[in-house]
Scaffold this motif. Structure first.
Motif, PDB file in Angstrom:
ATOM      1  N   ILE B   3       0.812  -1.084  -0.009  1.00  0.00           N
ATOM      2  CA  ILE B   3      -0.076  -0.041  -0.106  1.00  0.00           C
ATOM      3  C   ILE B   3       0.777   1.358   0.029  1.00  0.00           C
ATOM      4  N   VAL B   4       1.961   1.393   0.731  1.00  0.00           N
ATOM      5  CA  VAL B   4       2.951   2.461   0.876  1.00  0.00           C
ATOM      6  C   VAL B   4       3.524   2.762  -0.271  1.00  0.00           C
ATOM      7  N   GLY B   5       3.804   1.575  -1.121  1.00  0.00           N
ATOM      8  CA  GLY B   5       4.713   1.567  -2.394  1.00  0.00           C
ATOM      9  C   GLY B   5       3.622   2.269  -3.279  1.00  0.00           C
ATOM     10  N   PHE B   7       1.237   4.085  -3.039  1.00  0.00           N
ATOM     11  CA  PHE B   7       0.813   5.451  -2.514  1.00  0.00           C
ATOM     12  C   PHE B   7       1.966   6.464  -3.019  1.00  0.00           C
ATOM     13  N   THR B   8       3.117   6.003  -2.794  1.00  0.00           N
ATOM     14  CA  THR B   8       4.274   6.834  -3.075  1.00  0.00           C
ATOM     15  C   THR B   8       4.375   7.095  -4.592  1.00  0.00           C
ATOM     16  N   LEU B   9       4.239   5.957  -5.365  1.00  0.00           N
ATOM     17  CA  LEU B   9       4.246   6.138  -6.935  1.00  0.00           C
ATOM     18  C   LEU B   9       2.995   7.075  -7.230  1.00  0.00           C
ATOM     19  N   PHE B  10       1.869   6.732  -6.894  1.00  0.00           N
ATOM     20  CA  PHE B  10       0.920   7.691  -7.474  1.00  0.00           C
ATOM     21  C   PHE B  10       1.165   9.080  -6.958  1.00  0.00           C
ATOM     22  N   LEU B  11       1.890   9.383  -5.730  1.00  0.00           N
ATOM     23  CA  LEU B  11       2.277  10.632  -5.216  1.00  0.00           C
ATOM     24  C   LEU B  11       3.406  11.340  -6.163  1.00  0.00           C
ATOM     25  N   VAL B  20      -4.761  10.135  -4.998  1.00  0.00           N
ATOM     26  CA  VAL B  20      -3.720   8.999  -4.650  1.00  0.00           C
ATOM     27  C   VAL B  20      -4.520   8.201  -3.616  1.00  0.00           C
ATOM     28  N   VAL B  21      -5.086   9.090  -2.735  1.00  0.00           N
ATOM     29  CA  VAL B  21      -5.813   8.201  -1.509  1.00  0.00           C
ATOM     30  C   VAL B  21      -6.881   7.461  -1.818  1.00  0.00           C
ATOM     31  N   LEU B  22      -7.636   7.952  -2.755  1.00  0.00           N
ATOM     32  CA  LEU B  22      -8.963   7.142  -3.153  1.00  0.00           C
ATOM     33  C   LEU B  22      -8.287   6.014  -4.270  1.00  0.00           C
ATOM     34  N   MET B  23      -7.384   6.249  -4.652  1.00  0.00           N
ATOM     35  CA  MET B  23      -7.053   4.892  -5.504  1.00  0.00           C
ATOM     36  C   MET B  23      -6.184   3.776  -4.983  1.00  0.00           C
ATOM     37  N   GLY B  28      -6.464  -1.197  -2.020  1.00  0.00           N
ATOM     38  CA  GLY B  28      -6.447  -2.086  -1.065  1.00  0.00           C
ATOM     39  C   GLY B  28      -7.679  -2.942  -0.525  1.00  0.00           C
ATOM     40  N   ILE B  29      -8.864  -2.092  -0.958  1.00  0.00           N
ATOM     41  CA  ILE B  29     -10.042  -2.866  -0.511  1.00  0.00           C
ATOM     42  C   ILE B  29     -10.342  -4.101  -1.669  1.00  0.00           C
TER      43      ILE B  29
END
Lengths: 169, 422
Positions: B3-5, B7-11, B20-23, B28-29
């Protein structure tokens, strides 16, 4: 013709957002007066307020895509040279556009489910699905706006900068 | 970890934070929770289905109407009567006008626009160095979110489940402290400049200026008096603020027209919607992390690796200030706060204290280049370059960092007022 429709849509979004929030403001003010001086109130106001927030936020978030107002971290992108940066932007916007279209499908399903179940708002005289309806519509519009931006960026990559009309949408 | 990975990539790819958060949350879901994506829609909706959150658009509405109207002008004139004739008087008047305007507006952007539009040209006219004039107003306008009402405070209270009234109260003492420290710096810095003092205002004119400013000066009383007098909730007070400012601008100062108001509203509300939309997306994210027990795991990890409360706070401040150079840190705070809540409670950190630190951090973030919202606003106002404006804000931002550290270690500065009054 398409340009005109898009412009009318844009104006309507902003108008709806400002209108509903202003109306709500007035209603809350009236309610406080009624409560303080006449010991009565508007019992449906709180529910109405929550729905207005949902509506105006989704409309605003959709307009913000067009105006590129959403906060983002551009430091990394700006460090790239012009061409790779544009390619990265095209990729990002394309992925985001696809994601939003898929999400709008699920939002549509949610609305259909609510229509089927027939839930009604608790203090207001309308069905609950109406308050959800803004989700599929505005998420869909957000997705389309991403694709329009992809198109503009691809054109710019090919050498001819986007004209004025495309920037409208 | 994945998830962190993601997240960072999108960011890094430059996706807007909200998405970023939504995707990330949606992926994750999809992969971890075994529920349908339908839950994303439901959580997006329920994140917004909150009456308290309405205070955010309303406080931003009142701020953006007042910023483009005559309210700020009257405030500045009053401040200049009192401070105009000492060293750096016009700078100090600007700082205090920002502070006062902050009690009308819930946003820093509106405060910088309100005071900057009038004061930056005036300061330059009075021979203050350009860099100093722009830097002062840009840095000091950020106080808009520290002094209540404050849109970010409302957002934090909703995500952390704390009381908006208490959070508002916690901003007063630090806000006044910051304003005094800034004014002292402005006094010392401009003493060397040996500028000509503006002419003395005759007594008659003084009375007339104050008289005309009364509707603007009554503002805090209308908003805060309503909340702390027990007449209105913060949301209702924010609605009253809008009605009051429209009334004053149209019927008393007679400067605003409906079309002018519509224009400033449509601009302010879109920016505001992006903030509220982040809250909605963060709600989806926090549903995912909570069902996966992530906050508890994070708490166990941090408490076993970070020795003390002070070390944790320093670490947190350091990370957020560092990230603030590259991104809008408040969005990150909104996303991270539910995740950090168990850890904060484990270290016995008052959530109101944490909330105030977050607000101070996002104030600092507004003037740290290359990504600083306050700097962007001033660039629009003055047509100057980013780095030139950023240099001017440095002394004020440093003072703000020192005060933030002070408040981190002496929570009483923030908590004394809410604890005494509530």
């Amino acid at each position: 013709m398409i340009g005109l429709t898009i412009r009318i849509l844009n104006k309507t979004e902003t108008l709806l957002m400002v209108f509903f929030l202003s109306l709500l403001c007035l209603l809350i003010f009236v309610e406080i007066i009624m409560r303080t001086f006449f010991q009565t109130g508007l019992p449906w106001l709180e529910e109405f307020g929550r729905y207005v927030l949902v509506l105006s936020t989704f409309l605003g978030a959709s307009i913000a895509i067009k105006r590129d107002d959403h906060p983002r971290m551009s430091a990394f992108l700006q460090a790239l040279p012009a061409k790779p940066r544009r390619v990265a932007m095209v990729v990002a916007e394309f992925v985001l556009g696809c994601f939003l279209l898929v999400l709008s499908y699920y939002a549509g399903i949610q609305v259909l489910n609510l229509i089927r179940i027939g839930t009604r708002a608790s203090t207001l005289p309308f069905p609950l699905w109406l308050t959800y309806a803004v989700l599929p519509v505005s998420i869909f519009v957000m997705g389309i706006r991403c694709f329009i931006s992809v198109r503009n960026n691809v054109r710019a990559l090919r050498g001819n900068s986007p004209g004025k009309k495309e920037n409208d949408s | 970890m994945i998830i962190v990975g993601v997240f960072t990539l999108f960011l890094l790819l430059g996706f807007p934070f909200a998405f970023v958060v939504l995707m990330t949350a949606t992926l994750g879901i999809l992969f971890y929770s075994g529920t349908s994506i339908q839950i994303v829609i439901q959580q997006l909706y329920s994140g917004l289905n909150n009456y308290i959150l309405l205070a955010i658009p309303f406080f931003i509405m009142s701020g953006s109407i007042a910023a483009r109207g005559d309210t700020s002008n009257h405030l500045i004139r009053v401040m200049r009567i009192f401070f105009g004739r000492i060293h750096g008087g016009s700078l100090i008047a600007s700082i205090l006008a920002c502070t006062f305007f902050a009690s009308i507006s819930g946003s820093s952007i509106a405060t910088i626009i309100a005071i900057g539009t009038i004061m930056i040209p005036k300061l330059i006219e009075e021979h203050y160095p350009e860099r100093m004039a722009i830097g002062t107003v840009t840095a000091c306008g950020t106080i808009g979110i520290l002094i209540p009402p404050s849109a970010p405070m409302v957002a934090l209270c909703v995500t952390l489940g704390t009381s908006v009234s208490a959070q508002f109260l916690s901003g007063f003492v630090p806000g006044i402290l910051v304003a005094i420290a800034w004014s002292l710096y402005a006094y010392i810095a401009s003493k060397r400049l040996k500028l000509e003092k503006p002419a003395k205002v005759p007594f008659r004119e003084m009375v007339s200026i104050i008289y005309k400013a009364i509707p603007a000066l009554l503002f805090p009383l209308v908003i805060l008096g309503g909340i702390y007098g027990g007449i209105t909730t913060p949301t209702e007070a924010s609605a009253i603020a809008v009605v009051y400012v429209v009334f004053v601008e149209i019927f008393v100062y007679k400067t605003a027209t409906l079309s002018k108001i519509y224009e400033s509203l449509s601009k302010g509300l879109v920016t505001c919607a992006t903030l509220v939309f982040i809250i909605a997306c963060a709600n989806v994210f926090s549903w995912l992390v909570n069902t996966q027990q992530l906050p508890v795991m994070l708490n166990a990890f941090i408490t076993s690796n970070v020795a003390s409360k002070e070390a944790f706070l320093i670490l947190l401040l350091f990370i957020f200030i560092a990230l603030g150079f590259f991104m809008d840190v408040f969005s990150l705070i909104i996303i991270m706060s539910p995740l950090l809540k168990p850890t904060l409670l484990a270290y016995d950190i008052d959530l109101i204290h944490y909330g105030l630190l977050c607000v101070l951090l996002s104030e600092i973030d507004m003037t740290t280049p290359p990504f600083g919202l306050g700097l962007f606003v001033s660039m629009g106002l003055t047509k100057k370059g980013l780095w030139e404006i950023a240099w001017g804000t440095v002394p004020y931002t440093l003072i703000l960092i020192v005060i933030t550290l002070l408040i981190a270690f002496v929570p009483q500065i923030a908590l004394w007022l809410p604890h005494t009054l509530m």
